[in-house]
Write an enzyme that holds these catalytic residues in place. Structure first.
Site, mmCIF file in Angstrom:
data_model
loop_
_atom_site.group_PDB
_atom_site.id
_atom_site.type_symbol
_atom_site.label_atom_id
_atom_site.label_comp_id
_atom_site.label_asym_id
_atom_site.label_seq_id
_atom_site.Cartn_x
_atom_site.Cartn_y
_atom_site.Cartn_z
ATOM 1 N N CYS A 104 0.868 -1.192 0.000
ATOM 2 C CA CYS A 104 0.000 0.000 0.000
ATOM 3 C C CYS A 104 0.906 1.243 0.000
ATOM 4 O O CYS A 104 1.645 1.439 -0.950
ATOM 5 C CB CYS A 104 -0.967 -0.027 1.177
ATOM 6 S SG CYS A 104 -0.188 -0.212 2.790
ATOM 7 N N ARG A 117 -2.197 -0.845 5.421
ATOM 8 C CA ARG A 117 -3.413 -1.356 4.784
ATOM 9 C C ARG A 117 -3.152 -2.743 4.203
ATOM 10 O O ARG A 117 -4.015 -3.620 4.218
ATOM 11 C CB ARG A 117 -3.864 -0.396 3.666
ATOM 12 C CG ARG A 117 -4.550 0.847 4.162
ATOM 13 C CD ARG A 117 -4.892 1.781 3.016
ATOM 14 N NE ARG A 117 -3.734 2.518 2.507
ATOM 15 C CZ ARG A 117 -3.782 3.401 1.513
ATOM 16 N NH1 ARG A 117 -4.913 3.643 0.887
ATOM 17 N NH2 ARG A 117 -2.693 4.044 1.119
#
Lengths: 375, 151
Positions: free
Chosen positions: A332, A337
């Protein structure tokens, strides 16, 4: 066949985190008092084996084995002996590969005072824990506690041991992580714990949002646990669950699965920061060549819980082209994430060889000589 | 240099040890709701929006009284982060009674003196967001005043 053998723990092989997981599971299953805690692994539905159905049918019907390569026959035999393995690699699973990696809010409320567990809150909002948390939960700050203050890297094994000792954690403690943003940061902290080989880790399904929405108890009281003496981990499992720039580049050049879990705008290079977040210092927009876009949130329901196994399989195996037994790298911006997606692939879909490229776009997007793609 | 009320808050935070600083910030965050507009109040300018620099809607309401003093009220969406809530309460209280021009001239260096170095990080840059929004509404107010004078 690689699919079966990759997940079968060999005798004395307790090194790789992903391999040790099945060993842990079998220990847990034999530990009667903890059965409710870890849950029984459900039997797979018929026909959910990862091997081609035609091969299974041929074996069941007594088709001469000489027509099937020996290694496949051996793998299939192993799968039939260990149904949980075939279940974990199913392309149409009806259950999570490792359902024991999740706990539900209802269960946790009834087990807040259990011995042997430590509830850990980890958030993006750095003061959120201070505003109220699950009773008994300790706070782990993704930056102050898990990252080296000088080098862009995680803390040393010595510091990890000190962190665990401070929170009364031992290698036998089951750490239940939860947090804001549908468990983004909880998954990041869990991944960091796995980096140091801590095996007993779980996620509170739905995280802080669901707990709060259900009006379950919260407190501002910060718990104190007797300090432990957590042994300094002998190694960090960087090689097993973490990818670096050169490995991500090789993955890209080799056409192997790379999943970009950022927002579509970031992937396309239209923006160089998350929507609703400030610019964090990336020079170029775009994605790693060959990476498939699958925003992390695709894996969650509106109440922040994880989607069911069959939907996750559709998303990652069908739409992203991830194959069991193949190296997969997720990324990410800084790896938080993508930790969420790493957890989904590793624990809920049971895929082996998934690594998190935590250098992510803040490294790739600024790196001299790194190719990018914009679509 | 800073408005008196804000200066007192800055001085308070600078004397606090880290754990008490956090507690006090949370206490201010708890009070953010008290900075919302009251029923009878009428404002000169209202700016309610959800933009890219913050995780939820933030509303800024400006009332300038007959003495030219600004009174600021704010509304925050549920997803707004704790530090942003803290800064909302701190700024609404600290800037109460300042003129729009004084607010516009305010340097932003006091923010780190309140929040402390440990809590300032990339993902908490939105602590400056509230100040930016307050300055923005004051600038619009002053620009309109100048336009009216020219006309």
């Amino acid at each position: 066949m690689a699919l079966g053998s990759a997940l079968v723990p060999s005798a004395g092989d307790g090194v790789s985190p992903s391999r040790t997981f099945l060993n842990i599971t079998s220990q847990r299953r034999s530990n009667a008092p903890r059965k409710a805690c870890f849950g029984e692994r459900p039997k797979p539905a018929r026909g959910t084996h990862a091997l081609p159905r035609t091969l299974i049918r041929r074996l069941e019907m007594g088709t001469p084995r000489r027509r099937i390569p020996d290694e496949i026959v051996k793998s299939l035999a192993r799968l039939q002996e260990r149904p949980e393995i075939s279940h974990s690699m199913s392309t149409h699973p009806t259950q999570y590969a490792h359902p024991e990696a999740l706990v539900e809010t209802d269960w946790l409320e009834k087990h807040l005072n259990d011995d042997g567990i430590r509830i850990i809150e980890s958030n993006e909002d750095i003061l959120l824990y201070d505003t109220g948390h699950i009773p008994g939960a300790v706070h782990i700050d993704w930056r102050a506690d898990l990252q080296d203050p000088v080098i862009r890297d995680y803390i040393s094994p010595e510091k990890f041991a000190r962190l665990c000792s401070r929170h009364g954690i031992t290698p036998d403690t089951t750490c239940i992580f939860y947090g804001d943003k549908a468990n983004w940061w909880a998954c990041y902290a869990l991944w960091a714990f796995r980096l140091f080989g801590h095996e007993k880790v779980k996620i509170l399904n739905g995280g802080r949002d669901k707990w709060k929405a259900e009006r379950r108890p919260m407190t501002r009281e910060v718990p104190k646990y007797p300090e432990t003496n957590y042994p300094v981990p002998k190694k960090r499992f960087d090689k097993e669950i973490r990818a670096f720039f050169d490995e991500a580049l090789a993955q890209s050049k080799g056409g192997k699965p790379l999943i970009d879990v950022r927002s579509p705008g970031e992937y396309k290079g239209e923006i160089t920061h998350m929507p609703e977040y400030p610019q964090e210092g990336v020079l170029r927009g775009g994605h790693i060549p060959g990476a498939k876009s699958m925003p992390w949130k695709t894996a969650t329901n509106d109440d922040a819980t994880f989607k069911p196994a069959n939907e996750l399989a559709k998303i990652y195996l069908e739409q992203c082209g991830v194959k069991p037994g193949t190296d997969t790298i997720v990324y990410c911006r800084i790896g938080e994430r993508s930790s969420h997606t790493w957890f989904v692939l590793t624990y809920l879909l049971g895929l082996d060889n998934v690594r998190n490229y935590d250098g992510s776009w803040t490294e790739w997007g600024n790196k001299v000589g790194a190719p990018i793609e914009k679509t | 240099m800073y408005p008196t009320k804000l200066n007192k808050i800055i001085n308070l935070f600078e004397t606090l040890p880290e754990d008490e600083r956090r507690e006090t910030l949370v206490s201010y965050a708890d009070n953010a709701k008290k900075q919302e507009p009251r029923e009878s109040e009428k404002f000169d300018l209202v700016d309610v929006r959800k933009d890219e620099d913050c995780t939820d809607t933030v509303g800024v309401y400006l009332l300038v009284d007959e003495n030219g003093k600004a009174h600021i009220r704010m509304t925050l969406g549920p997803e707004v982060q704790t530090l942003t809530r803290s800064m909302t309460a701190i700024l609404c209280k600290g800037l109460e009674g300042s003129t729009p021009q004084e607010i516009l001239d305010l340097p932003s260096d006091f923010v780190t003196r309140i929040v402390g170095a440990e809590l300032v990080r990339v993902r908490s840059q939105t602590i400056y967001y509230v100040l930016t929004r307050i300055k923005s509404i004051c600038k619009v107010y002053l620009d309109r005043q100048r336009m009216a004078q020219v006309a």
